[in-house]
Motif scaffolding. Structure first.
Motif, PDB file in Angstrom:
ATOM      1  N   ALA A   1      33.993  35.932  52.969  1.00 20.74           N
ATOM      2  CA  ALA A   1      34.864  37.073  53.267  1.00 20.74           C
ATOM      3  C   ALA A   1      36.239  36.604  53.734  1.00 20.74           C
ATOM      4  CB  ALA A   1      34.215  37.961  54.324  1.00 20.74           C
ATOM      5  N   SER A   2      36.292  35.528  54.529  1.00 20.45           N
ATOM      6  CA  SER A   2      37.599  35.030  54.971  1.00 20.45           C
ATOM      7  C   SER A   2      38.368  34.411  53.813  1.00 20.45           C
ATOM      8  CB  SER A   2      37.436  34.035  56.117  1.00 20.45           C
ATOM      9  OG  SER A   2      36.768  32.867  55.692  1.00 20.45           O
ATOM     10  N   ILE A   3      37.673  33.736  52.908  1.00 22.51           N
ATOM     11  CA  ILE A   3      38.342  33.176  51.723  1.00 22.51           C
ATOM     12  C   ILE A   3      38.895  34.306  50.861  1.00 22.51           C
ATOM     13  CG2 ILE A   3      37.969  31.931  49.551  1.00 22.51           C
ATOM     14  CD1 ILE A   3      35.937  30.172  51.105  1.00 22.51           C
ATOM     15  N   LEU A   4      38.078  35.321  50.614  1.00 24.74           N
ATOM     16  CA  LEU A   4      38.521  36.462  49.806  1.00 24.74           C
ATOM     17  C   LEU A   4      39.684  37.194  50.471  1.00 24.74           C
ATOM     18  CD1 LEU A   4      38.056  38.144  47.275  1.00 24.74           C
ATOM     19  CD2 LEU A   4      36.437  39.525  48.596  1.00 24.74           C
TER      20      LEU A   4
ATOM     21  N   ILE B   1      42.858  35.128  50.042  1.00 26.77           N
ATOM     22  CA  ILE B   1      43.375  35.184  48.662  1.00 26.77           C
ATOM     23  C   ILE B   1      44.038  36.533  48.395  1.00 26.77           C
ATOM     24  CG2 ILE B   1      42.684  35.256  46.231  1.00 26.77           C
ATOM     25  CD1 ILE B   1      40.577  33.093  46.937  1.00 26.77           C
ATOM     26  N   ILE B   2      43.416  37.602  48.842  1.00 24.00           N
ATOM     27  CA  ILE B   2      43.995  38.940  48.633  1.00 24.00           C
ATOM     28  C   ILE B   2      45.331  39.063  49.356  1.00 24.00           C
ATOM     29  CG2 ILE B   2      43.694  41.399  49.164  1.00 24.00           C
ATOM     30  CD1 ILE B   2      40.675  40.975  48.584  1.00 24.00           C
ATOM     31  N   ALA B   3      45.383  38.604  50.615  1.00 26.23           N
ATOM     32  CA  ALA B   3      46.627  38.700  51.383  1.00 26.23           C
ATOM     33  C   ALA B   3      47.721  37.810  50.797  1.00 26.23           C
ATOM     34  CB  ALA B   3      46.363  38.332  52.840  1.00 26.23           C
ATOM     35  N   LEU B   4      47.336  36.615  50.337  1.00 24.76           N
ATOM     36  CA  LEU B   4      48.317  35.719  49.719  1.00 24.76           C
ATOM     37  C   LEU B   4      48.888  36.329  48.439  1.00 24.76           C
ATOM     38  CD1 LEU B   4      49.659  32.910  49.858  1.00 24.76           C
ATOM     39  CD2 LEU B   4      47.757  32.048  48.488  1.00 24.76           C
ATOM     40  N   THR B   5      48.030  36.914  47.628  1.00 26.76           N
ATOM     41  CA  THR B   5      48.476  37.580  46.403  1.00 26.76           C
ATOM     42  C   THR B   5      49.399  38.750  46.728  1.00 26.76           C
ATOM     43  OG1 THR B   5      46.410  36.951  45.306  1.00 26.76           O
ATOM     44  CG2 THR B   5      47.693  38.744  44.302  1.00 26.76           C
TER      45      THR B   5
END
Length: 158
Positions: A104-107, A110-114
């Motif tokens: 969940a932290s990886i996802l 990635i979502i926030a970076l995108t």
């Protein structure tokens, strides 16, 4: 204020193409995407010809250093902070739901970076449309060209 000098090589519509020598400040310039490099030393910069400079004129080009600093912080720090915040939110959300926090932290990261990159791209388009963070021609300098560069005369249409 970052100030450079160059020679007007071409004038088209309301734009001027100015040949300038590459300086160490170019590496950290927030507007380096406006420059076209055709050698290791010279840059060809396209800017608004607000002073109606002519081919062969030596001009001064400036950019506020505050803009450079603000843009650099935004571009370099924004995505990193967004990724860290997204990872934290993803982990917190997973723990609250009793799920595995690592994926969940990886996802979330990635979502926030995108989202940060998409936001920066939109901000870049809006800034270009408003003319923010772009170099400006500040004055036409008297005398001979400051650098040796081949000035291409306008085509003779006879």
């Amino acid at each position: 204020m970052a100030i450079e000098q160059g020679v007007v090589e071409q004038v088209s519509d309301a734009q001027a193409h100015i040949r300038m020598q590459r300086s160490p400040a170019c590496a950290s310039c927030g507007s380096r995407h406006m420059c076209y490099s055709d050698s290791n030393e010279d840059l060809l910069v396209e800017i608004d010809n607000t002073l109606k400079a002519k081919v062969g004129d030596r001009v001064e080009v400036s950019m506020p250093t505050g803009s450079l600093l603000r843009l650099s912080v935004l571009v370099y720090c924004g995505p990193i902070l967004a990724m860290i915040a997204g990872a934290y939110v993803g982990q917190t959300w997973a723990e609250a739901l009793g799920a595995e926090p690592t994926p969940a932290s990886i996802l979330g990261g990635i979502i926030a970076l995108t989202a940060a990159f998409i936001g920066l791209k939109r901000y870049d388009r809006a800034a270009k449309a408003k003319g923010r963070f772009l170099p400006k021609m500040t004055r036409i300098l008297p005398g001979q060209p400051a650098i040796d560069c081949p000035v291409t005369p306008p085509a003779d249409n006879r």
